[in-house]
Design a protein around this motif. Structure first.
Motif, PDB file in Angstrom:
ATOM      1  N   ASP A 128       8.585  -6.732  -6.132  1.00 10.79           N
ATOM      2  CA  ASP A 128       8.526  -5.391  -6.716  1.00 10.79           C
ATOM      3  C   ASP A 128       9.727  -4.549  -6.317  1.00 10.79           C
ATOM      4  O   ASP A 128      10.231  -3.754  -7.116  1.00 10.79           O
ATOM      5  CB  ASP A 128       7.239  -4.690  -6.268  1.00 10.79           C
ATOM      6  N   LEU A 286       7.195   8.584  -4.000  1.00 10.31           N
ATOM      7  CA  LEU A 286       5.816   8.099  -4.082  1.00 10.31           C
ATOM      8  C   LEU A 286       5.768   6.649  -4.546  1.00 10.31           C
ATOM      9  O   LEU A 286       4.995   5.845  -4.020  1.00 10.31           O
ATOM     10  CB  LEU A 286       5.004   8.987  -5.031  1.00 10.31           C
ATOM     11  N   ASP A 287       6.592   6.323  -5.521  1.00 12.47           N
ATOM     12  CA  ASP A 287       6.672   4.923  -5.965  1.00 12.47           C
ATOM     13  C   ASP A 287       7.212   4.043  -4.842  1.00 12.47           C
ATOM     14  O   ASP A 287       6.767   2.906  -4.667  1.00 12.47           O
ATOM     15  CB  ASP A 287       7.573   4.801  -7.195  1.00 12.47           C
ATOM     16  N   ASP A 290       4.476   3.317  -2.362  1.00 15.97           N
ATOM     17  CA  ASP A 290       3.528   2.348  -2.905  1.00 15.97           C
ATOM     18  C   ASP A 290       4.103   0.938  -2.870  1.00 15.97           C
ATOM     19  O   ASP A 290       3.406  -0.025  -2.553  1.00 15.97           O
ATOM     20  CB  ASP A 290       3.173   2.736  -4.338  1.00 15.97           C
ATOM     21  N   ALA A 293       4.049  -0.396   0.648  1.00 11.40           N
ATOM     22  CA  ALA A 293       2.701  -0.684   1.155  1.00 11.40           C
ATOM     23  C   ALA A 293       2.111  -1.953   0.566  1.00 11.40           C
ATOM     24  O   ALA A 293       1.223  -2.540   1.162  1.00 11.40           O
ATOM     25  CB  ALA A 293       1.775   0.498   0.853  1.00 11.40           C
ATOM     26  N   ARG A 294       2.577  -2.402  -0.596  1.00 16.53           N
ATOM     27  CA  ARG A 294       1.958  -3.561  -1.261  1.00 16.53           C
ATOM     28  C   ARG A 294       2.012  -4.825  -0.419  1.00 16.53           C
ATOM     29  O   ARG A 294       1.010  -5.504  -0.257  1.00 16.53           O
ATOM     30  CB  ARG A 294       2.615  -3.795  -2.621  1.00 16.53           C
ATOM     31  N   ARG A 302       0.406   0.375   5.432  1.00 12.24           N
ATOM     32  CA  ARG A 302      -0.724   0.794   4.619  1.00 12.24           C
ATOM     33  C   ARG A 302      -1.075   2.241   4.888  1.00 12.24           C
ATOM     34  O   ARG A 302      -1.568   2.944   4.028  1.00 12.24           O
ATOM     35  CB  ARG A 302      -1.947  -0.084   4.908  1.00 12.24           C
ATOM     36  N   CYS A 304       0.842   4.754   5.181  1.00 13.53           N
ATOM     37  CA  CYS A 304       1.624   5.655   4.343  1.00 13.53           C
ATOM     38  C   CYS A 304       1.070   5.719   2.932  1.00 13.53           C
ATOM     39  O   CYS A 304       1.243   6.708   2.246  1.00 13.53           O
ATOM     40  CB  CYS A 304       3.084   5.189   4.306  1.00 13.53           C
ATOM     41  N   ARG A 305       0.385   4.666   2.506  1.00 17.11           N
ATOM     42  CA  ARG A 305      -0.219   4.694   1.177  1.00 17.11           C
ATOM     43  C   ARG A 305      -1.538   5.451   1.216  1.00 17.11           C
ATOM     44  O   ARG A 305      -1.878   6.166   0.284  1.00 17.11           O
ATOM     45  CB  ARG A 305      -0.452   3.268   0.693  1.00 17.11           C
ATOM     46  N   ARG A 306      -2.301   5.341   2.309  1.00 16.31           N
ATOM     47  CA  ARG A 306      -3.615   5.967   2.386  1.00 16.31           C
ATOM     48  C   ARG A 306      -3.509   7.442   2.735  1.00 16.31           C
ATOM     49  O   ARG A 306      -4.304   8.250   2.316  1.00 16.31           O
ATOM     50  CB  ARG A 306      -4.462   5.275   3.463  1.00 16.31           C
TER      51      ARG A 306
END
Length: 343
Positions: A128, A286-287, A290, A293-294, A302, A304-306
């Motif tokens: 990604d 933000l992208d 994400d 975090a994937r 994780r 930072c995503r939550r």
């Protein structure tokens, strides 16, 4: 479209070989002449017998991706069309799996898809991070610059992995040798002492008797121990597939002696380097969070995503500082708070 294998020489005399797609053998020969391949020997690949075992095809390695990215950036910077670049790189790749992927990407681009969309259809070869940075480069018209940044990022990631492996060698060897010595002593040495103690007679101390009993158990039920270890590994992998299991096992990994500190430092280095590369390439923050975090293997990514940070309008340093004790170093949160301040 048929695929042909060729072997020839360039105008400078360098040997060249690879695969090329064309309507027929004459079209393939004409295409090779346009590419500057002289005296090429062309064979129809479909007539060759290839024995392939499912799952045993060569994987796309980071080294292949770096070479592709560097060469692709050079060609784009030189003004070559995108499709022609993919055609040349697909024919020159030594990795057959990667060559097939490149040719499929070229076909998708010829069919009207953007380069990023074509890459996104092959997640095993192009992660990604790679796809999103290419998309940002296409939108901004700086694809060659983005590709060079990607190549530099992948090279740094490879160097970091090499350092981690080197750092893990010594403690791993010490642990393996220690466990091996203990098992050898329990299976081969302790039985010898047991016979000596029996000849002496008398009652053995509790600790000594426990060691002898453990030695007997290992000699009689070693298969139970091996089966138990294999079963525990299998159950642990299944448990990690759940969200709660992944969270708990990651938290335990951070608390391991020696290895926990290495895992934490590597995770922080990957997090900051990846996010910095994405933001500098024009990917929204933000992208970027994400994407980082994937592929999470540690709670700090994780988190930072939550954490409700930037989506709710607050600075990114707030959620990081709240998790600095469990995963993020305090230095990271302090530096983020300095960056978030308006000048």
């Amino acid at each position: 479209m048929p695929v042909f294998k060729f072997a020839g020489k360039s105008r400078s005399g360098a040997a060249q070989k690879g695969e090329i797609e064309a309507a027929d053998m004459n079209a393939a020969a004409a295409q090779l002449r346009r590419q500057g391949v002289l005296g090429a020997t062309i064979k129809d690949k479909s007539k060759e017998f290839e024995f392939k075992i499912p799952g045993m095809q060569p994987k796309v390695k980071e080294k292949d991706l770096v070479t592709f990215t560097r060469q692709f950036a050079t060609m784009i910077d030189a003004g070559l069309p995108l499709v022609q670049c993919l055609e040349i790189l697909g024919s020159q790749s030594d990795n057959k799996t990667f060559a097939t992927v490149i040719n499929k990407v070229r076909t998708d681009v010829e069919g009207g898809a953007t380069f990023a969309e074509a890459l996104r259809r092959h997640p095993k070869a192009f992660p990604d991070l790679y796809v999103n940075m290419v998309a940002a480069g296409e939108a901004g018209g700086i694809l060659d610059t983005i590709l060079n940044r990607l190549a530099a990022y992948i090279e740094k990631s490879m160097a970091l992995k090499k350092k981690v492996k080197s750092a893990m060698v010594y403690p791993t060897v010490v642990i393996v040798v220690a466990v091996g010595v203990v098992f050898l002593m329990l299976i081969f040495v302790i039985p010898t002492f047991e016979k000596m103690f029996q000849d002496f007679g008398g009652t053995l101390p509790g600790i000594t008797q426990s060691v002898i009993d453990l030695s007997k158990f290992l000699q009689s039920y070693w298969w139970v121990i091996i089966g138990g270890i294999v079963g525990m590994i299998f159950l642990l992998k299944r448990y990690r597939r759940s969200k709660a299991g992944e969270r708990q096992t990651d938290a335990m990994a951070l608390k391991l002696p020696v290895f926990g500190m290495i895992i934490r430092k590597v995770s922080v280095a990957k997090f900051t380097r990846t996010l910095g590369t994405l933001i500098s390439s024009g990917v929204p923050i933000l992208d970027g969070l994400d994407i980082v975090a994937r592929p999470a293997r540690c709670p700090l990514r994780r988190s930072c995503r939550r954490a409700p940070g930037p989506p709710s309008g607050r600075s990114m340093s707030s959620p990081i500082s709240r998790r600095s004790i469990e995963s993020m170093p305090e230095t990271t949160s302090i530096m983020n708070s300095r960056v978030d301040r308006p000048s």
